[in-house]
Design an enzyme around this catalytic site. Structure first.
Site, PDB file in Angstrom:
ATOM      1  N   CYS A  51       0.862  -1.186   0.000  1.00 24.99           N
ATOM      2  CA  CYS A  51       0.000   0.000   0.000  1.00 24.99           C
ATOM      3  C   CYS A  51       0.895   1.231   0.000  1.00 24.99           C
ATOM      4  O   CYS A  51       2.103   1.124  -0.208  1.00 24.99           O
ATOM      5  CB  CYS A  51      -0.975  -0.014   1.181  1.00 24.99           C
ATOM      6  SG  CYS A  51      -0.239   0.263   2.810  1.00 24.99           S
ATOM      7  N   ARG A  57      -3.316  -0.597   5.367  1.00 22.82           N
ATOM      8  CA  ARG A  57      -3.912  -1.636   4.521  1.00 22.82           C
ATOM      9  C   ARG A  57      -3.019  -2.845   4.289  1.00 22.82           C
ATOM     10  O   ARG A  57      -3.458  -3.984   4.478  1.00 22.82           O
ATOM     11  CB  ARG A  57      -4.343  -1.028   3.182  1.00 22.82           C
ATOM     12  CG  ARG A  57      -5.445   0.002   3.334  1.00 22.82           C
ATOM     13  CD  ARG A  57      -5.727   0.727   2.037  1.00 22.82           C
ATOM     14  NE  ARG A  57      -4.561   1.516   1.647  1.00 22.82           N
ATOM     15  CZ  ARG A  57      -4.383   2.028   0.444  1.00 22.82           C
ATOM     16  NH1 ARG A  57      -5.272   1.829  -0.504  1.00 22.82           N
ATOM     17  NH2 ARG A  57      -3.317   2.747   0.167  1.00 22.82           N
ATOM     18  N   ASP A 182      -9.212  -7.862  -6.869  1.00 22.87           N
ATOM     19  CA  ASP A 182      -9.420  -9.053  -7.698  1.00 22.87           C
ATOM     20  C   ASP A 182      -9.738 -10.277  -6.847  1.00 22.87           C
ATOM     21  O   ASP A 182     -10.287 -11.255  -7.350  1.00 22.87           O
ATOM     22  CB  ASP A 182      -8.186  -9.366  -8.549  1.00 22.87           C
ATOM     23  CG  ASP A 182      -8.010  -8.409  -9.703  1.00 22.87           C
ATOM     24  OD1 ASP A 182      -8.954  -7.629  -9.994  1.00 22.87           O
ATOM     25  OD2 ASP A 182      -6.930  -8.439 -10.316  1.00 22.87           O
TER      26      ASP A 182
END
Length: 191
Positions: A51, A57, A182
């Site tokens: 990140c 994150r 994804d």
């Protein structure tokens, strides 16, 4: 392993491919948290979460994924780590550049939130390095901006192979790069 990862993470089957055996010549002493890893043998697969600053994150992704890997009994097969793209510093990847959060623990609010959910964030912020691009099979950016920053750094590092060593070609780098969404079945856009 494929079923364990897909079921545990409630993710698309693509994430489960991270557990499939890919031979990688891993030197587990070369990264900062390798000694913290529970790997007793050379991992077959390696995953790096990235990140901006490596304080929120990516440490969270690392902590959750490490817990899933440990629970599945795959810690000796999968190396998990995280890093950042300078925390907003424009020259983080250049010689003499710096990363704003380098050396910092994960954000205390993020650590507290993770702890409430049963996860421990042990990461110490660091920037992406050329050896990460060579070493890791999967480099998972938390957002497209992270992947753009990685590509920019790799392009720059290639200009000085004496300092940075040989890097994989563009096609090989692109095969390594993934975006976190994804692998998600539900997402909440950033504010």
């Amino acid at each position: 392993a494929h079923r364990v990862m897909a079921t545990t993470l409630k993710a698309q089957p693509r994430l489960a491919r991270l557990t499939r055996g890919r031979e990688a010549n891993m030197n587990t002493t070369s990264t900062r948290r390798a000694t913290q890893a529970t790997c007793s043998a050379t991992p077959q697969t390696s995953v790096l979460f990235v990140c901006l600053g490596n304080i929120c994150r990516s440490p969270s992704a690392e902590g959750v994924f490490r817990a899933v890997v440990d629970k599945a009994g795959l810690a000796s097969s999968i190396l998990v780590d995280s890093c950042g793209t300078g925390g907003g510093s424009p020259d983080w990847y250049l010689p003499g550049g710096f990363s704003y959060h380098e050396g910092d623990d994960a954000d205390s609010r993020m650590s507290a939130s993770a702890s409430k959910r049963g996860y421990k964030l042990t990461s110490i912020s660091r920037p992406l390095k050329p050896e990460d691009v060579r070493k890791f099979d999967y480099i998972v950016g938390m957002e497209e901006k992270n992947l753009t920053a990685i590509r920019r750094a790799v392009t720059s590092w290639r200009e000085d192979p004496g300092r940075n060593g040989e890097l994989p070609d563009d096609e090989a780098v692109e095969r390594k790069l993934k975006i976190m969404t994804d692998f998600c079945t539900r997402t909440t856009p950033p504010p």
